[in-house]
Design an enzyme around this catalytic site. Sequence first.
Site, short mmCIF file in Angstrom:
data_model
loop_
_atom_site.label_atom_id
_atom_site.label_comp_id
_atom_site.label_asym_id
_atom_site.label_seq_id
_atom_site.Cartn_x
_atom_site.Cartn_y
_atom_site.Cartn_z
N SER A 9 0.85 -1.20 0.00
CA SER A 9 0.00 0.00 0.00
C SER A 9 0.88 1.24 0.00
O SER A 9 1.68 1.44 0.91
CB SER A 9 -0.89 0.02 1.24
OG SER A 9 -1.46 1.32 1.36
N HIS A 34 -1.34 -1.29 -4.16
CA HIS A 34 -2.59 -1.00 -3.46
C HIS A 34 -2.72 0.50 -3.22
O HIS A 34 -1.81 1.13 -2.66
CB HIS A 34 -2.60 -1.77 -2.13
CG HIS A 34 -3.89 -1.73 -1.38
ND1 HIS A 34 -4.96 -2.54 -1.70
CD2 HIS A 34 -4.28 -0.99 -0.32
CE1 HIS A 34 -5.96 -2.30 -0.85
NE2 HIS A 34 -5.57 -1.35 -0.01
N ASP A 36 -4.95 3.40 -1.55
CA ASP A 36 -5.98 3.64 -0.53
C ASP A 36 -6.57 5.04 -0.67
O ASP A 36 -5.89 6.04 -0.41
CB ASP A 36 -5.35 3.51 0.87
CG ASP A 36 -5.15 2.07 1.27
OD1 ASP A 36 -6.12 1.29 1.18
OD2 ASP A 36 -4.03 1.72 1.67
N MET A 38 -9.21 7.70 0.75
CA MET A 38 -10.01 8.00 1.95
C MET A 38 -10.60 9.39 1.82
O MET A 38 -9.88 10.33 1.47
CB MET A 38 -9.12 7.95 3.19
CG MET A 38 -8.41 6.63 3.38
SD MET A 38 -7.37 6.70 4.85
CE MET A 38 -6.64 5.07 4.80
N HIS A 67 -8.60 0.81 -3.53
CA HIS A 67 -9.47 0.53 -2.38
C HIS A 67 -10.17 1.83 -2.01
O HIS A 67 -9.56 2.74 -1.44
CB HIS A 67 -8.59 0.00 -1.23
CG HIS A 67 -9.32 -0.28 0.05
ND1 HIS A 67 -8.64 -0.52 1.23
CD2 HIS A 67 -10.64 -0.35 0.35
CE1 HIS A 67 -9.53 -0.74 2.19
NE2 HIS A 67 -10.74 -0.63 1.69
N MET A 69 -12.31 3.92 0.18
CA MET A 69 -12.92 4.08 1.50
C MET A 69 -13.67 5.41 1.47
O MET A 69 -13.28 6.40 2.11
CB MET A 69 -11.83 4.06 2.58
CG MET A 69 -11.28 2.66 2.82
SD MET A 69 -9.70 2.66 3.67
CE MET A 69 -8.61 2.86 2.27
N MET A 138 -11.07 -6.41 5.87
CA MET A 138 -10.27 -5.47 6.65
C MET A 138 -9.83 -6.17 7.94
O MET A 138 -10.67 -6.67 8.69
CB MET A 138 -11.09 -4.23 7.01
CG MET A 138 -11.35 -3.24 5.89
SD MET A 138 -9.91 -2.56 5.03
CE MET A 138 -8.84 -2.03 6.35
N ASP A 176 -6.31 -6.94 4.47
CA ASP A 176 -5.71 -5.61 4.48
C ASP A 176 -5.65 -5.03 5.89
O ASP A 176 -6.68 -4.80 6.51
CB ASP A 176 -6.56 -4.70 3.57
CG ASP A 176 -6.00 -3.30 3.41
OD1 ASP A 176 -4.91 -3.02 3.94
OD2 ASP A 176 -6.68 -2.47 2.76
#
Length: 223
Positions: A9, A34, A36, A38, A67, A69, A138, A176
């Site tokens: 990540s 990966h 992330d 957010m 991913h 979020m 998660m 993850d």
Amino acid sequence: MSYPLIAPSILAADFANLQRDIEVLNNSEADWIHVDIMDGVFVPNISFGLPVCEAVHRHAKKPLDVHLMIVQPEQYVEAFAKAGATTITVHLEACTHLHRVLQQIRDLGCKAGVALNPHTSVRLLENVLHDLDMILLMSVNPGFGGQKFIEQTLPKTRQLRQMLQEAGSAALIEVDGGIDTSNAAALVEAGAHVLVAGSSVFRAENPADAIIRLKQVGQRAEA
Ligand code: DX5
Ligand code: ZN
């Protein structure tokens, strides 16, 4: 395909030297990168967004595992597909119409993933198992890197693997959060196909070696 796949990540990368860190991953045994995302609403933190994803894509030689979020992911999946995502994972907890979002992701030519928070039961996926390519469990509460692995993820992974087998699904299980060489083998043994690792890769003295170690520990468990 030999498992586990390792997906470092970049949340734990040095953002002021992102190109350098992407090159490290390009020249490593990492399978995916990966990414992330957010939004400060679905999770109590803001990471980065589309322009960074596009920039990573310009330099990355490995598939981008995005991913999300974020709330209302259906509004952004097309933009992330255009920004270079190979896989787009949305949170079950953020989707009122999960089936529709999964179709939307596949129609964009991407692999469709669903992420589950630690408290969310894998049974909630029973009716969409054939509409997804990956399930992300998660193993920490989403929002931050560097948290402690939640042990309950192990029986949960086992339960999910059995569910997939019974349904004849070829979906991959990705785990993850808080993953390092102390839990990688147990996760693979429980049924994980893909391990995400942020801190244990980028905080290591040699990230490329850390990736090899994670993979080797996992492969021994798979054998
Ligand atoms: C957490 C993110 C993870 C995180 C993993 O919300 O989804 O991908 O970056 O980082 P570590 O490996 O440090 O737990
Ligand atoms: Zn993640």
